[in-house]
Scaffold this motif. Sequence first.
Motif, mmCIF file in Angstrom:
data_model
loop_
_atom_site.group_PDB
_atom_site.id
_atom_site.type_symbol
_atom_site.label_atom_id
_atom_site.label_comp_id
_atom_site.label_asym_id
_atom_site.label_seq_id
_atom_site.Cartn_x
_atom_site.Cartn_y
_atom_site.Cartn_z
ATOM 1 N N UNK A 174 0.790 -1.232 0.023
ATOM 2 C CA UNK A 174 -0.035 -0.005 0.077
ATOM 3 C C UNK A 174 0.952 1.203 0.130
ATOM 4 N N UNK A 175 1.034 2.113 -1.031
ATOM 5 C CA UNK A 175 1.643 3.203 -1.176
ATOM 6 C C UNK A 175 3.065 3.092 -0.924
ATOM 7 N N UNK A 176 3.869 1.913 -1.133
ATOM 8 C CA UNK A 176 5.259 2.123 -1.034
ATOM 9 C C UNK A 176 5.348 1.064 0.335
ATOM 10 N N UNK A 177 4.424 0.940 0.926
ATOM 11 C CA UNK A 177 4.865 0.222 2.554
ATOM 12 C C UNK A 177 4.048 -1.146 2.236
ATOM 13 N N UNK A 178 4.981 -2.287 2.871
ATOM 14 C CA UNK A 178 4.486 -3.476 2.796
ATOM 15 C C UNK A 178 3.083 -3.939 3.772
ATOM 16 N N UNK A 179 2.463 -4.513 3.065
ATOM 17 C CA UNK A 179 1.062 -5.137 4.081
ATOM 18 C C UNK A 179 1.155 -6.348 4.077
ATOM 19 N N UNK A 180 0.972 -6.737 5.491
ATOM 20 C CA UNK A 180 1.073 -8.457 5.999
ATOM 21 C C UNK A 180 -0.344 -8.291 6.535
ATOM 22 N N UNK A 181 -1.057 -9.404 6.483
ATOM 23 C CA UNK A 181 -2.211 -9.775 7.395
ATOM 24 C C UNK A 181 -2.174 -11.171 7.416
ATOM 25 N N UNK A 182 -2.772 -11.490 8.853
ATOM 26 C CA UNK A 182 -2.715 -13.077 9.057
ATOM 27 C C UNK A 182 -4.088 -13.170 10.102
ATOM 28 N N UNK A 183 -4.725 -14.270 9.814
ATOM 29 C CA UNK A 183 -5.714 -15.007 10.693
ATOM 30 C C UNK A 183 -5.388 -16.246 11.537
ATOM 31 N N UNK A 184 -5.571 -16.326 12.731
ATOM 32 C CA UNK A 184 -4.904 -17.788 13.263
ATOM 33 C C UNK A 184 -5.916 -18.177 13.952
ATOM 34 N N UNK A 185 -5.762 -19.402 14.287
ATOM 35 C CA UNK A 185 -6.632 -20.097 15.353
ATOM 36 C C UNK A 185 -5.697 -20.655 16.329
ATOM 37 N N UNK A 186 -5.882 -20.337 17.601
ATOM 38 C CA UNK A 186 -4.906 -20.855 18.707
ATOM 39 C C UNK A 186 -5.719 -21.590 19.616
ATOM 40 N N UNK A 187 -5.066 -22.487 20.208
ATOM 41 C CA UNK A 187 -5.832 -23.219 21.701
ATOM 42 C C UNK A 187 -4.877 -23.713 22.428
ATOM 43 N N UNK A 188 -4.515 -23.581 23.732
ATOM 44 C CA UNK A 188 -5.404 -22.274 24.309
ATOM 45 C C UNK A 188 -5.013 -20.818 23.976
ATOM 46 N N UNK A 189 -5.692 -19.824 24.257
ATOM 47 C CA UNK A 189 -5.098 -18.714 24.120
ATOM 48 C C UNK A 189 -4.326 -18.147 25.162
ATOM 49 N N UNK A 190 -3.276 -17.219 24.880
ATOM 50 C CA UNK A 190 -2.256 -16.719 25.940
ATOM 51 C C UNK A 190 -3.100 -16.092 27.077
ATOM 52 N N UNK A 191 -2.267 -15.886 28.145
ATOM 53 C CA UNK A 191 -2.674 -14.866 29.299
ATOM 54 C C UNK A 191 -3.849 -15.307 29.944
ATOM 55 N N UNK A 192 -4.120 -16.604 29.983
ATOM 56 C CA UNK A 192 -5.342 -17.068 30.727
ATOM 57 C C UNK A 192 -6.639 -16.674 30.138
ATOM 58 N N UNK A 193 -6.625 -16.449 28.853
ATOM 59 C CA UNK A 193 -7.770 -15.712 28.295
ATOM 60 C C UNK A 193 -8.852 -16.847 28.132
ATOM 61 N N UNK A 194 -8.350 -18.282 27.659
ATOM 62 C CA UNK A 194 -9.268 -19.223 27.757
ATOM 63 C C UNK A 194 -8.768 -20.481 26.829
ATOM 64 N N UNK A 195 -9.446 -21.697 27.224
ATOM 65 C CA UNK A 195 -8.623 -22.834 26.762
ATOM 66 C C UNK A 195 -9.389 -23.321 25.411
ATOM 67 N N UNK A 196 -10.467 -23.032 24.984
ATOM 68 C CA UNK A 196 -10.856 -23.417 23.888
ATOM 69 C C UNK A 196 -10.293 -22.569 22.494
#
Length: 140
Positions: free
Chosen positions: A84-106
Amino acid sequence: MSVTQDTNTSAVARWSIGGVFLEALANRDYRLMATTLGSGVRLRAMLPPGPMDWEGPQAVTAAFSSWFGGAQDFEVVDATVGEVGGRLHLSWRLRVRPAPFDIGKGWHVIEQQAYADAAAAIETLDLLCSGFQPELVAAD
């Protein structure tokens, strides 16, 4: 969609380094990730708790490791490299289990969008994060 030939080799380098960064993320290979980062790299991130800032390859890779390194299950749902306009654009969508920082186990889904200044290495990375969202399960 139209495609034109771009003979700008710095654009090719940006896209290449972006691809290696995403490959490192997908494999949770933080050593490889560090090789994509310049020695003075700066990560500025807008996270759900608020803005955060890290400097240097070790600090930046440690941030990614803290978010994704402890997940027992880790899946890349989608990832893209663009510009985008000379800048590199990176995107990602991930699924993780469990989530970090005690957010949840699912299962949790997270999406991040990043814009980088890069040539042979990523020098700045500006990131926007959705946060770890519990994955919704469709009712039968």
